[in-house]
Design a protein around this motif. Structure first.
Motif, short mmCIF file in Angstrom:
data_model
loop_
_atom_site.label_atom_id
_atom_site.label_comp_id
_atom_site.label_asym_id
_atom_site.label_seq_id
_atom_site.Cartn_x
_atom_site.Cartn_y
_atom_site.Cartn_z
N ASN A 23 -34.43 57.75 -28.32
CA ASN A 23 -34.81 57.23 -27.00
C ASN A 23 -34.78 55.71 -26.96
O ASN A 23 -34.29 55.11 -25.99
CB ASN A 23 -36.21 57.73 -26.62
N SER A 24 -35.30 55.06 -27.99
CA SER A 24 -35.33 53.59 -27.99
C SER A 24 -33.92 53.02 -28.05
O SER A 24 -33.61 52.04 -27.36
CB SER A 24 -36.17 53.07 -29.16
N SER A 29 -29.83 50.11 -25.27
CA SER A 29 -28.41 49.94 -24.97
C SER A 29 -28.18 49.95 -23.46
O SER A 29 -27.33 49.19 -22.96
CB SER A 29 -27.60 51.06 -25.64
N GLU A 30 -28.92 50.77 -22.74
CA GLU A 30 -28.82 50.77 -21.29
C GLU A 30 -29.24 49.43 -20.72
O GLU A 30 -28.63 48.93 -19.76
CB GLU A 30 -29.70 51.88 -20.69
N PHE A 31 -30.28 48.84 -21.30
CA PHE A 31 -30.74 47.54 -20.81
C PHE A 31 -29.67 46.47 -21.02
O PHE A 31 -29.42 45.65 -20.13
CB PHE A 31 -32.04 47.13 -21.50
N VAL A 32 -29.04 46.47 -22.17
CA VAL A 32 -27.97 45.51 -22.43
C VAL A 32 -26.82 45.73 -21.45
O VAL A 32 -26.22 44.76 -20.95
CB VAL A 32 -27.48 45.62 -23.89
N ALA A 33 -26.53 46.99 -21.12
CA ALA A 33 -25.49 47.27 -20.13
C ALA A 33 -25.86 46.71 -18.77
O ALA A 33 -25.00 46.20 -18.03
CB ALA A 33 -25.24 48.78 -20.05
N LYS A 34 -27.15 46.80 -18.42
CA LYS A 34 -27.60 46.22 -17.15
C LYS A 34 -27.41 44.70 -17.14
O LYS A 34 -27.03 44.11 -16.13
CB LYS A 34 -29.07 46.57 -16.89
N LEU A 35 -27.68 44.08 -18.28
CA LEU A 35 -27.48 42.63 -18.37
C LEU A 35 -26.01 42.28 -18.16
O LEU A 35 -25.68 41.26 -17.53
CB LEU A 35 -27.94 42.11 -19.73
N LYS A 38 -24.81 41.59 -14.74
CA LYS A 38 -25.30 40.39 -14.07
C LYS A 38 -24.85 39.10 -14.74
O LYS A 38 -24.86 38.04 -14.12
CB LYS A 38 -26.83 40.42 -14.00
N PHE A 39 -24.47 39.19 -16.01
CA PHE A 39 -24.08 38.01 -16.77
C PHE A 39 -22.81 38.32 -17.55
O PHE A 39 -22.44 39.47 -17.74
CB PHE A 39 -25.16 37.61 -17.78
N GLU A 40 -22.19 37.24 -18.03
CA GLU A 40 -21.20 37.41 -19.08
C GLU A 40 -21.99 37.50 -20.37
O GLU A 40 -22.71 36.57 -20.74
CB GLU A 40 -20.24 36.22 -19.12
N VAL A 41 -21.89 38.62 -21.05
CA VAL A 41 -22.74 38.90 -22.21
C VAL A 41 -21.89 39.08 -23.47
O VAL A 41 -20.92 39.83 -23.47
CB VAL A 41 -23.60 40.17 -21.97
N LYS A 42 -22.29 38.38 -24.50
CA LYS A 42 -21.69 38.58 -25.82
C LYS A 42 -22.74 39.24 -26.69
O LYS A 42 -23.80 38.65 -26.94
CB LYS A 42 -21.25 37.24 -26.42
N VAL A 43 -22.48 40.44 -27.14
CA VAL A 43 -23.48 41.25 -27.83
C VAL A 43 -23.17 41.36 -29.33
O VAL A 43 -22.05 41.68 -29.72
CB VAL A 43 -23.57 42.67 -27.22
N THR A 44 -24.18 41.10 -30.13
CA THR A 44 -24.14 41.38 -31.57
C THR A 44 -25.10 42.52 -31.83
O THR A 44 -26.27 42.45 -31.43
CB THR A 44 -24.56 40.15 -32.39
N GLU A 45 -24.63 43.59 -32.44
CA GLU A 45 -25.48 44.76 -32.67
C GLU A 45 -25.84 44.88 -34.15
O GLU A 45 -24.99 44.69 -35.03
CB GLU A 45 -24.77 46.04 -32.22
N ASN A 92 -28.06 33.62 -31.30
CA ASN A 92 -28.27 34.40 -30.08
C ASN A 92 -29.50 33.90 -29.35
O ASN A 92 -30.52 33.57 -29.98
CB ASN A 92 -28.42 35.89 -30.42
N ASP A 93 -29.41 33.83 -28.03
CA ASP A 93 -30.53 33.31 -27.25
C ASP A 93 -31.45 34.40 -26.72
O ASP A 93 -32.59 34.13 -26.36
CB ASP A 93 -30.03 32.45 -26.08
N THR A 94 -30.95 35.64 -26.67
CA THR A 94 -31.75 36.74 -26.16
C THR A 94 -31.77 37.86 -27.20
O THR A 94 -30.72 38.29 -27.69
CB THR A 94 -31.18 37.29 -24.84
N LEU A 95 -32.97 38.31 -27.54
CA LEU A 95 -33.15 39.36 -28.54
C LEU A 95 -33.62 40.62 -27.81
O LEU A 95 -34.66 40.59 -27.14
CB LEU A 95 -34.18 38.91 -29.57
N VAL A 96 -32.86 41.70 -27.90
CA VAL A 96 -33.24 42.98 -27.33
C VAL A 96 -33.52 43.94 -28.47
O VAL A 96 -32.65 44.19 -29.31
CB VAL A 96 -32.15 43.55 -26.40
N ILE A 97 -34.75 44.45 -28.52
CA ILE A 97 -35.17 45.30 -29.64
C ILE A 97 -35.50 46.69 -29.13
O ILE A 97 -36.38 46.86 -28.28
CB ILE A 97 -36.40 44.71 -30.34
N GLY A 98 -34.78 47.68 -29.61
CA GLY A 98 -35.14 49.07 -29.36
C GLY A 98 -36.19 49.47 -30.39
O GLY A 98 -35.90 49.49 -31.59
N MET A 99 -37.41 49.77 -29.92
CA MET A 99 -38.53 49.94 -30.85
C MET A 99 -39.17 51.33 -30.73
O MET A 99 -39.97 51.58 -29.83
CB MET A 99 -39.58 48.86 -30.58
#
Length: 206
Positions: A23-24, A29-35, A38-45, A92-99
């Motif tokens: 679930n996390s 991942s859905e949240f990053v897709a939402k970003l 709205k933005f040009e996003v470069k994602v490191t996983e 990276n300026d934004t940290l998204v954590i699935g917890m």
């Protein structure tokens, strides 16, 4: 996608034992897709369950405390584990954590990551007034998935710990999106609420 020059460098960290079915993981991942809408996003996983880090050892800590020019080949390899993780975080300026919540706490794999990125003189420093974090101007969004209802109760050992440890290295802008009661009959309704919270959070980042 937003075609402006507003690029967000996002570090997505997941640690669910269930991988993409967790679930996390799914919600983060859905949240990053939402970003990305709205933005040009470069994602490191980084998937700490799929590619777990070894537990921290005295030998590795000793490598950190040895001057770079004096390290043995083994110490160079040991120090590089932490160095590379810290460099990844710095870039990276934004940290998204699935917890996910396991036995009222954070996954042990995530704790091992924390142990590598919290380093005196590099991500925090000791002063006469106490420790000061050195990683500034970063935002952390934590998508917390739980089987029961814990947010705001004494049984939620995750939230304060994560705020404290991230602030320790200088990340004080921390926001939580809770998806709770996922093992209870209200799961579907609570996932909808979590997705609504993700929409609001993503919109607020503009």
């Amino acid at each position: 996608m937003n075609t402006s020059t507003n690029v967000k460098n996002v570090l997505l960290i997941n640690s669910s034992l269930n991988g993409e079915q967790g679930n996390s993981n799914r919600l983060a991942s859905e949240f990053v897709a939402k970003l990305s809408e709205k933005f040009e996003v470069k994602v490191t996983e980084r998937d700490l369950a799929k590619d777990p880090l070894p537990h921290l050892s005295q030998a590795e800590m000793g490598a950190w405390m040895t001057a770079a020019n004096d390290r043995t080949e083994e110490q160079v390899q040991l120090a590089d584990i932490s160095d590379s993780l810290i460099e990844e975080l710095k870039n990276n300026d934004t940290l998204v954590i699935g917890m996910p919540m396991y036995n009222f706490g954070i996954p042990s794999t995530f704790k091992v990551w924390i142990d590598r990125i919290a380093r005196a003189g590099i991500t925090f420093s000791y002063t006469e007034n106490g420790p000061v974090g050195l990683l500034e101007s970063k935002k952390a969004i934590i998508v917390a998935a739980r089987g029961g209802m814990y947010a705001g109760t004494p049984k939620d050992s995750q939230s304060q710990y994560l705020k404290d440890v991230l602030a320790f290295v200088g990340i004080t802008d921390v926001q939580f999106i809770y998806a709770e009661a996922l093992n209870m009959p209200a799961k579907d309704e609570n996932v909808i609420l979590a997705r609504q919270a993700m929409d609001v959070t993503a919109e607020a980042l503009i």
